[in-house]
Write a protein that holds these residues in place. Structure first.
Motif, PDB file in Angstrom:
ATOM      1  N   SER A  92       0.847  -1.186   0.000  1.00 43.69           N
ATOM      2  CA  SER A  92       0.000   0.000   0.000  1.00 43.69           C
ATOM      3  C   SER A  92       0.883   1.236   0.000  1.00 43.69           C
ATOM      4  CB  SER A  92      -0.907  -0.043   1.247  1.00 43.69           C
ATOM      5  OG  SER A  92      -1.732   1.094   1.284  1.00 43.69           O
ATOM      6  N   SER A 111      -0.298   4.736   1.406  1.00 42.01           N
ATOM      7  CA  SER A 111      -0.562   4.955   2.838  1.00 42.01           C
ATOM      8  C   SER A 111       0.495   5.879   3.424  1.00 42.01           C
ATOM      9  CB  SER A 111      -0.546   3.615   3.582  1.00 42.01           C
ATOM     10  OG  SER A 111      -1.617   2.801   3.165  1.00 42.01           O
ATOM     11  N   GLU A 136     -13.871  -7.906   6.406  1.00 40.56           N
ATOM     12  CA  GLU A 136     -14.456  -7.417   5.157  1.00 40.56           C
ATOM     13  C   GLU A 136     -15.891  -6.952   5.374  1.00 40.56           C
ATOM     14  OE1 GLU A 136     -11.922  -9.746   1.672  1.00 40.56           O
ATOM     15  OE2 GLU A 136     -13.733 -10.690   2.483  1.00 40.56           O
ATOM     16  N   GLU A 152      -1.704  -7.012   4.461  1.00 41.87           N
ATOM     17  CA  GLU A 152      -2.244  -6.414   3.244  1.00 41.87           C
ATOM     18  C   GLU A 152      -3.764  -6.217   3.362  1.00 41.87           C
ATOM     19  OE1 GLU A 152      -0.334  -8.502   0.029  1.00 41.87           O
ATOM     20  OE2 GLU A 152      -1.666  -7.558  -1.431  1.00 41.87           O
ATOM     21  N   ASP A 153      -4.433  -7.221   3.905  1.00 43.55           N
ATOM     22  CA  ASP A 153      -5.884  -7.093   4.113  1.00 43.55           C
ATOM     23  C   ASP A 153      -6.194  -5.920   5.040  1.00 43.55           C
ATOM     24  OD1 ASP A 153      -6.478  -9.423   2.658  1.00 43.55           O
ATOM     25  OD2 ASP A 153      -6.253 -10.700   4.449  1.00 43.55           O
ATOM     26  N   ARG A 165      -5.941  -2.682   3.372  1.00 44.39           N
ATOM     27  CA  ARG A 165      -6.995  -2.528   2.364  1.00 44.39           C
ATOM     28  C   ARG A 165      -8.351  -2.256   2.991  1.00 44.39           C
ATOM     29  NH1 ARG A 165     -10.239  -6.737   0.369  1.00 44.39           N
ATOM     30  NH2 ARG A 165      -8.931  -8.238   1.494  1.00 44.39           N
ATOM     31  N   ASN A 180      -4.542   4.891   5.777  1.00 40.22           N
ATOM     32  CA  ASN A 180      -4.827   4.432   4.425  1.00 40.22           C
ATOM     33  C   ASN A 180      -5.782   5.352   3.680  1.00 40.22           C
ATOM     34  OD1 ASN A 180      -3.335   1.969   4.957  1.00 40.22           O
ATOM     35  ND2 ASN A 180      -5.061   1.430   6.282  1.00 40.22           N
TER      36      ASN A 180
END
Lengths: 346, 346, 346, 346
Positions: free
Chosen positions: A51, A54, A155, A189-190, A193, A216
């Motif tokens: 990312s 960020s 999520e 990474e999740d 995100r 982020n």
């Protein structure tokens, strides 16, 4: 001398950090986080979480990170929502409220927030402008109860927050432990995100001090450094934070340290489970909450330090055991042997 | 590579500190400042200042110390008074105001406050309850201009404050340098006796981070730790601060480091004075402000880093040079030689 | 009994307001500013200033309006800039700082800010993130010294603010007096066009309480009502504010009342000028600052109340006289006759 | 036009107040609460509550009174404790938190706090300095659910607070209604004797605006006026508040108005009870919460305004009806007749 399972910040730091502090000690560097080590450490984190856009800032501790992030992103009339077990609700001396913001508390079973926990909060705060406006969802991973979010859960929560125009902020004081738990399918990474802001905890995972705040959401990035300075959190020798995170992020050290802590906790957990002990919650990170007889607890207290967490009934209580990046096999063995020795008393 | 005279926090820390951090790294200790090193370091400081009844807390940095102390002692409608050059007025992003308190600014010649500077402030704030109530006098020693208070000056100020029911708070980010200046007759014991609160700076005198906040006025001691926690300044691994101050307070290390910094600055000062250079202010600590030609400044900039502090006229400017506990003789020599080389340009 | 020229809020309110309060007393209305009178009054103001898209809120008083507006539009690290004579700097007990925001003070000759006053403030606040960020320019019209902005001045300031991304906020506690001064070419329409926020003062112009805050910048309109409620300024019986502004905005009443106050002040001013009296500032609104001998001031004090504003030398001082919407011709005549009687003493 | 039972601030004020405002309109008076009416009104209240040493301040509204009192008496790390139904928790947009203080919420059955409700809060906040320190107990009388404290209950709570060094603060927005309830044995004198601070609400009992804050604890009296000014709550024309309280406190007007409101509510309550209607809580003040069928509620809504408070099951809901000092017999009759007409639907 008693061995302490009270927390994961009883010892110093990983030796690599001390070595690097010594090695670079004489180098002159710019102050206030502009040093080379901080810049390199940030790059390593960005690569790791995939990312680039960020923004990253190093801050000394968790309460400081929480109060700076929350007071920075909220307007005066907006508030945070947290599980009732959240660190910001119980263990920070009203640090968030001291910046002017309410924290709404939600009862949960396992210290984790689900969309269905937040919906009623939104519904009961619609009497505009007579009530605070919920605007930020605060979660911890691993939580204060040692539990973790899996990818699907995060999520769902992230999607819910976007739908309702809420910021999602993850307190990652123990993020290493959360991500490396055997049962976790979530990656760094999740997290990058799916959250607007989060932090990667160093203090509880091998550093002397330090949390890496990762922003982020581009809307929240503007002028963030001002908030750090205003709250007294911008270290003159930012190199101290930079060097630590640079060492931790080299190779897999950060994650290896967390895995080690988890592994040691699981050894004790499995040992106890095999002997029929029950637990307050089913955790796979470095915090476990076995329910033991008060007699056994008393005897263990002679050789070990830990918190008695919750009285279950007249004869039994749950204790909290925390292992760390530095918990040696020997400590685990001493503890399990002590149990073995007292076995009839479980 | 350029040598930097920009500040006194460009390098790491005194080697004794690194050694002690390594030596004690594996010891388990209580968190949040209850570790043995912190307790011992506090005792050493109390003995040194001959003030057993004072309370001591270790805090990471100066802005943090300033905002915690001031917000802790003032009622909401009370304010601080500072020289216009005060760090809290210019260099802390409104940290004091962010806790709700105004800082009244007083113009001074040398960065120091005298009773006669404060009297007009009191006189112009008597329209009760329509104006803030001045209640705390903030001073720095050494000041942001490198000047120092002598004993007589501090006694006069202290007496004035007592007479007018004002708290006297000394920012001691560079207290070591102030007390060990060749022209100083003030002692740490005096400071403890004459102020309500002060701090002993570590960050700018050989530590990685750390200021020791000393509360002498018993009325201000109650519950102070709550304020530290609430502002996010209570380190989990308080050992990091304890170990550093323990090393610095052993023998005369703290004062020796400051003396060294002062001595290196005086070498440069005397060198320049002998060559007829004038100074913005007459200082005896580790900050000097020589007035040089812009041509010379430009050439020096090729090999050294420093701040151009103030434009004097079209051709001349004052620069700020800061030496530190770690400024080697070699750096001083390189600098004076560079000057020598450019001599006609002075 | 002495007649008071101390301020413009010594009496009650315009009789039309009392009449309307009585007339509508029994009508049931929605609370919190949703009453019919408030809605109608807002429409009248919008028409008058030709700015349909502005948002309007009624608030009890000036300090409250100032603190709500400023804390609502600034981010935590941003600050306001004000002339050193500004009400927010001297007469509001640190109300702005209590919301967390610094106010930077600029010395001026006449209480008015020009672009050239603000440029140095911007230039001396570029050490990001170590200093507060100037973001809002606070002006008063008429000012605390009775002076006014003309259209050219306000246009220049507005343009400067847009160019530098600063909000322009006008404290209009005495806006009626400012706009109706004989020397003013500024209109309410101009003010709405050239400021981001301003308010139209009622308390000092014939109302019992009430300032109409007008938000012209759409970015600042969102959720503003929350701030009013949070600061305790949302009256349950908002009708009290609505009825007053409805009466004041009918026809030209608001402006006629201000004109009357100005006219009475000018009568005294002209009378004194003709007799050679000098003034601290050359004002055309309801505040005048004649410089009189202390002997005369003492004698006038026997029959009139007013503030002695500034000592000029050993024998002379400036006094402040304020007239109001309700200052009768008789009071003016009594005062000028008293002067006439003491004439040799001027 | 529908008659509204939504609240007790739908109409203007008692006619005596309008008469007095008119009568004194032309009198010049000192500003900021130093007017003669305010001084006289305070004397009347002191006599009435037999507490000469109390300090009294008039403030516009309840949220303002709550935030000024609480922020004035607490140190930064201290917090308030309130029943979960407390106005400060639900209906003030985080006004208390905006001043930096947390409010701990306690679940209760009837909106009232007992010592046994507070003990667990104290016990769960002993992890010094990691948690806020409970220091002020906030109660309302009558409560937000219409219930009241009797003398024994308030004495027990007061004693408990003294024992645990807690301040007791009573929100008296509806204190008149609480004290004049048929079932109340509590007097204004008791309230002054048993609380540290309380206020006597005007807005909901016949005034246009105004709450009389009474500070009984001498330690809390010092400099209180500064806090009022700083929060923007010091009205220039304090006469507006003074005149209103002077009228309300003459004879028994204040209590007669509250009694009237209670009586009208009781008429409706008794009418419904006789017809078998059940209530959410058993109240004797001007708020009642009858449980009616949704069909009946819908029909009543055609002619009356009120809040649907709580869904009981699929077919029944509790509504809230509030009567006021101005609720005429006719309104009560219209309502009961409407019920009568729909009787089969109850």
């Amino acid at each position: 001398m008693k061995f302490s399972f009270k927390n994961d910040y009883s010892e110093g730091c990983h030796p690599n950090i001390l070595r690097a502090l010594s090695e670079h000690n004489e180098d002159q560097q710019a102050g206030y986080g502009e040093d080379q080590y901080s810049l390199q450490a940030k790059e390593l984190i960005k690569v790791r979480m995939n990312s680039k856009a960020s923004d990253i800032y190093f801050i000394s501790g968790g309460t400081q990170a929480n109060l700076i992030v929350i007071s920075s992103v909220l307007r005066p009339y907006q508030c945070a929502v947290s599980a009732s077990t959240g660190h910001i609700l119980n263990n920070e001396t009203g640090a968030i409220e001291a910046t002017g913001h309410k924290v709404l508390s939600v009862e949960t079973e396992d210290g984790k927030l689900k969309p269905s926990d937040i919906t009623p909060v939104l519904e009961s705060h619609r009497n505009r402008p007579h009530q605070v406006m919920p605007k930020l969802v605060y979660i911890s991973n691993s939580t204060e109860l040692g539990t973790i979010y899996d990818r699907g859960e995060l999520e769902a929560l992230s999607e819910f927050c976007k739908l309702h125009d809420l910021y999602l902020f993850m307190d990652g004081a123990r993020l290493g432990h959360g991500l490396t738990a055997a049962t976790s399918d979530l990656t760094l990474e999740d997290v990058a995100r799916l959250t607007d802001v989060f932090y990667l905890g160093g203090t509880k995972n091998g550093a002397l001090i330090g949390e890496a705040v990762v922003i982020n959401n581009p809307l929240l990035q503007q002028d963030f450094a001002f908030n750090i300075k205003q709250k007294g959190a911008l270290l003159a020798k930012g190199r101290l934070l930079g060097i630590q995170f640079l060492e931790l992020m080299k190779g897999d050290l950060y994650f290896d340290l967390a895995k080690h802590a988890n592994r040691q906790a699981m050894k004790i957990k499995n040992f106890l489970k095999e002997r029929g002990v029950e637990f307050l919650s089913d955790t796979y990170t470095n915090q476990i909450f076995p329910i033991l007889s008060n007699t056994l607890i008393e005897r263990l207290s002679e050789d070990f330090e830990f918190y008695v967490w919750k009285k279950m009934d007249e004869h039994f209580s749950a204790i909290r055991l925390i292992t760390s990046w530095n918990t040696a096999d020997e400590a685990v063995i001493r503890f399990t042997e002590a149990i073995e020795h007292q076995m009839p008393e479980i």
